[in-house]
Design a protein around this motif. Structure first.
Motif, PDB file in Angstrom:
ATOM      1  N   LEU A   8     -18.224   1.856   7.063  1.00 30.63           N
ATOM      2  CA  LEU A   8     -17.288   2.050   5.845  1.00 30.63           C
ATOM      3  C   LEU A   8     -16.439   0.315   5.831  1.00 30.63           C
ATOM      4  N   HIS A   9     -16.176   0.156   4.585  1.00 27.58           N
ATOM      5  CA  HIS A   9     -15.335  -1.024   4.551  1.00 27.58           C
ATOM      6  C   HIS A   9     -13.966  -0.590   5.017  1.00 27.58           C
ATOM      7  N   ARG A  10     -13.491  -1.487   5.825  1.00 26.10           N
ATOM      8  CA  ARG A  10     -12.239  -1.239   6.440  1.00 26.10           C
ATOM      9  C   ARG A  10     -11.086  -2.597   5.818  1.00 26.10           C
ATOM     10  N   TYR A  11      -9.927  -2.080   5.506  1.00 27.06           N
ATOM     11  CA  TYR A  11      -8.837  -3.153   4.863  1.00 27.06           C
ATOM     12  C   TYR A  11      -7.890  -3.455   5.528  1.00 27.06           C
ATOM     13  N   PRO A  12      -7.615  -4.721   5.994  1.00 31.26           N
ATOM     14  CA  PRO A  12      -6.677  -5.004   6.805  1.00 31.26           C
ATOM     15  C   PRO A  12      -5.052  -4.581   6.316  1.00 31.26           C
ATOM     16  N   LEU A  13      -4.320  -4.272   7.390  1.00 34.27           N
ATOM     17  CA  LEU A  13      -2.955  -3.666   6.817  1.00 34.27           C
ATOM     18  C   LEU A  13      -2.118  -4.277   7.631  1.00 34.27           C
ATOM     19  N   LYS A  14      -0.807  -4.755   7.196  1.00 32.01           N
ATOM     20  CA  LYS A  14       0.386  -5.002   8.004  1.00 32.01           C
ATOM     21  C   LYS A  14       1.573  -4.189   7.552  1.00 32.01           C
ATOM     22  N   GLU A  15       2.243  -3.853   8.692  1.00 26.63           N
ATOM     23  CA  GLU A  15       3.172  -2.999   8.357  1.00 26.63           C
ATOM     24  C   GLU A  15       4.672  -3.909   8.811  1.00 26.63           C
ATOM     25  N   VAL A  16       5.403  -4.278   8.008  1.00 29.92           N
ATOM     26  CA  VAL A  16       6.944  -4.926   7.998  1.00 29.92           C
ATOM     27  C   VAL A  16       7.944  -4.105   7.787  1.00 29.92           C
ATOM     28  N   GLY A  17       8.860  -3.712   8.652  1.00 28.13           N
ATOM     29  CA  GLY A  17       9.854  -2.773   8.097  1.00 28.13           C
ATOM     30  C   GLY A  17       9.376  -1.447   7.983  1.00 28.13           C
ATOM     31  N   ARG A  29      20.608  -4.177   5.582  1.00 29.77           N
ATOM     32  CA  ARG A  29      20.055  -2.700   5.268  1.00 29.77           C
ATOM     33  C   ARG A  29      19.281  -2.639   4.216  1.00 29.77           C
ATOM     34  N   THR A  30      18.117  -2.081   4.499  1.00 29.64           N
ATOM     35  CA  THR A  30      17.191  -1.938   3.178  1.00 29.64           C
ATOM     36  C   THR A  30      16.894  -0.511   2.789  1.00 29.64           C
ATOM     37  N   PHE A  31      17.003  -0.311   1.344  1.00 31.57           N
ATOM     38  CA  PHE A  31      16.910   0.870   0.669  1.00 31.57           C
ATOM     39  C   PHE A  31      16.041   0.418  -0.425  1.00 31.57           C
ATOM     40  N   GLY A  32      15.253   1.706  -0.841  1.00 31.84           N
ATOM     41  CA  GLY A  32      14.479   1.543  -1.909  1.00 31.84           C
ATOM     42  C   GLY A  32      13.637   2.794  -2.458  1.00 31.84           C
ATOM     43  N   LEU A  84      12.735  -7.865   5.588  1.00 35.54           N
ATOM     44  CA  LEU A  84      12.504  -6.394   5.664  1.00 35.54           C
ATOM     45  C   LEU A  84      12.706  -5.768   6.993  1.00 35.54           C
ATOM     46  N   ALA A  85      12.304  -6.659   8.139  1.00 32.67           N
ATOM     47  CA  ALA A  85      12.542  -6.277   9.321  1.00 32.67           C
ATOM     48  C   ALA A  85      13.818  -6.798  10.219  1.00 32.67           C
ATOM     49  N   ASP A  86      14.541  -7.364   9.367  1.00 36.27           N
ATOM     50  CA  ASP A  86      15.909  -8.059   9.889  1.00 36.27           C
ATOM     51  C   ASP A  86      16.813  -7.236  10.168  1.00 36.27           C
ATOM     52  N   THR A  87      17.477  -6.924  11.382  1.00 32.93           N
ATOM     53  CA  THR A  87      18.455  -6.026  11.521  1.00 32.93           C
ATOM     54  C   THR A  87      19.827  -6.329  10.852  1.00 32.93           C
ATOM     55  N   ALA A 118       0.870  -1.182  -0.170  1.00 31.32           N
ATOM     56  CA  ALA A 118       0.006  -0.062   0.055  1.00 31.32           C
ATOM     57  C   ALA A 118       0.769   1.281  -0.083  1.00 31.32           C
ATOM     58  N   GLY A 119       2.173   1.050   0.654  1.00 35.26           N
ATOM     59  CA  GLY A 119       2.907   2.266   0.425  1.00 35.26           C
ATOM     60  C   GLY A 119       4.095   2.008   1.546  1.00 35.26           C
ATOM     61  N   MET A 120       4.994   3.092   1.700  1.00 32.66           N
ATOM     62  CA  MET A 120       6.175   3.181   2.495  1.00 32.66           C
ATOM     63  C   MET A 120       5.503   3.651   3.775  1.00 32.66           C
ATOM     64  N   SER A 121       5.961   3.316   5.104  1.00 40.52           N
ATOM     65  CA  SER A 121       5.446   3.788   6.184  1.00 40.52           C
ATOM     66  C   SER A 121       5.390   5.158   6.370  1.00 40.52           C
TER      67      SER A 121
END
Ligand code: FES
Ligand code: FE2
Length: 362
Positions: A109-118, A148-151, A142-145, A26-29
């Motif tokens: 309203l219809h609500r959509y489940p979200l999941k935030e990873v990293g 290093r993740t960039f994009g 993506l959440a592993d320290t 859905a997008g970047m945090s």
């Protein structure tokens, strides 16, 4: 006519209906804050915001009253207020209050489940079933320290399947990306393997040419690699219709060498349809070497951005042509299409699982 019989070329392929029972990016945090914003995903307008404790929320953007976009509204605590007549909605999509009216409607309203990873937020837009959690692909890196993740993000002026075809195709590297990734034509002569894996198609090419592989390593690994067998993979797998995981590790040392080094590179592509002819496209690179080397990461990001801009360019040109050109057309198949053609079958399975063998009106 059944979907399977309709696909004679990529022009038919990109007309397949969207599949909703999968996770999409859905997008970047950083896209989401306590200020509501709208995004169109898979032809649906969705309002996003964060509650005061930072939880991201996604709901239909259309106010239940007169279809005013809720993204133009404002927050009152955790409630979203419609700017037109002031109906207040809770983060669950329920009506908290209606101005000048004591009774509340049970409509939601219809609500959509979200999941935030990293640094990334994913959305489920399909039927909410028990299997939904298990359908989330393995993106633990993506959440592993250790990584290093960039994009980055770009909007594609083309159907998302044009990009997925590109990702499942290793044979365009030496041409479309000849100025960025610097793959030579000899790279194309390396045999590749194609296999079904985790529900998707895993296609890989392993380069064992020391002179070529060493050029892809950061300079201070050159000495370490001297006299040792080295190899570099260029593989990838479409794990869902909109998420592709590329695996490009480099190995220094023989397979049975206890000191064999691996420099992991996991590159994800996230392609979420916006409309039939536009797509959101994010990519991320996760590396477990040179994590603290900002200069290296910046340089690497620059090369990747240039390369993915070339894909964006190709996708836009193909979409433009397909929109205008209506000739009878027999698509030619070449050897390098193996993974792409198998991927079309996987995509077709996903479409059939959700929509049946043929369009309802057929
Ligand atoms: S349109 Fe939203 S309250 Fe009327
Ligand atoms: Fe590409």
């Amino acid at each position: 006519m059944a979907y399977a019989d309709q696909i004679k070329s990529v022009k038919d392929y990109i007309k397949l209906p969207f599949v909703y029972n999968h996770w999409y990016m859905a997008g970047m945090s950083e896209d989401f804050s306590q200020t509501p914003i709208a995004k169109t995903l898979l032809n649906r307008s969705i309002v996003f915001y964060r509650t005061q404790d930072g939880t991201p929320v996604a709901m239909q953007n259309r106010c239940l009253h007169r279809s005013f976009p809720l993204s133009e509204g404002y927050m009152e605590g955790d409630n979203l207020v419609c700017r037109y007549h002031g109906i207040r909605y809770t983060p669950e999509g329920e009506i908290a209050s209606i101005p000048c009216q004591k009774s509340l409607s049970q409509k939601k309203l219809h609500r959509y489940p979200l999941k935030e990873v990293g640094q990334f937020v994913f959305i489920w837009m399909g039927d909410e079933t028990e299997g939904m959690e298990d359908a989330f692909p393995d993106l633990s890196h993506l959440a592993d320290t250790n990584f290093r993740t960039f994009g980055d993000f770009m909007l594609l002026e083309g159907n998302y399947l044009l990009m997925l075809e590109n990702l499942n195709d290793l044979s365009h590297f030496a041409y479309l990306h000849k100025d960025s990734f610097v793959f030579s034509e000899e790279f194309l002569d390396i045999p590749f393997t194609v296999e079904k894996r985790n529900g998707g198609i895993f296609c890989n090419r392993i380069d064992r040419d020391p002179a070529r592989v060493v050029k892809t390593l950061p300079p201070h690994y050159h000495e370490l690699a001297e006299g040792k067998p080295i190899e570099r993979w260029d593989g990838g797998i479409a794990v869902t219709p909109g998420i592709f995981t590329g695996l490009a590790p480099s190995y220094i040392g023989a397979e049975d060498d206890p000191d064999r080094m691996v420099l992991n590179q996991i590159i994800n592509h996230y392609v979420t349809p916006e409309t039939e002819s536009t797509s959101h496209y994010w990519w991320s690179m996760s590396i477990d070497y040179e994590q603290n080397n900002d200069m290296f990461c910046e340089m690497f990001k620059g090369i990747l951005t240039t390369g993915f801009d070339e894909d964006k360019w190709a996708v836009a040109h193909m979409q433009k042509l397909l929109d205008k050109d209506h000739i009878e057309f027999d698509e030619m198949v070449i050897a390098g299409d193996q993974a792409g053609l198998l991927y079309r079958k996987v995509m077709l399975d996903w479409v059939i699982a959700e929509h049946g063998e043929a369009p309802k009106s057929a």
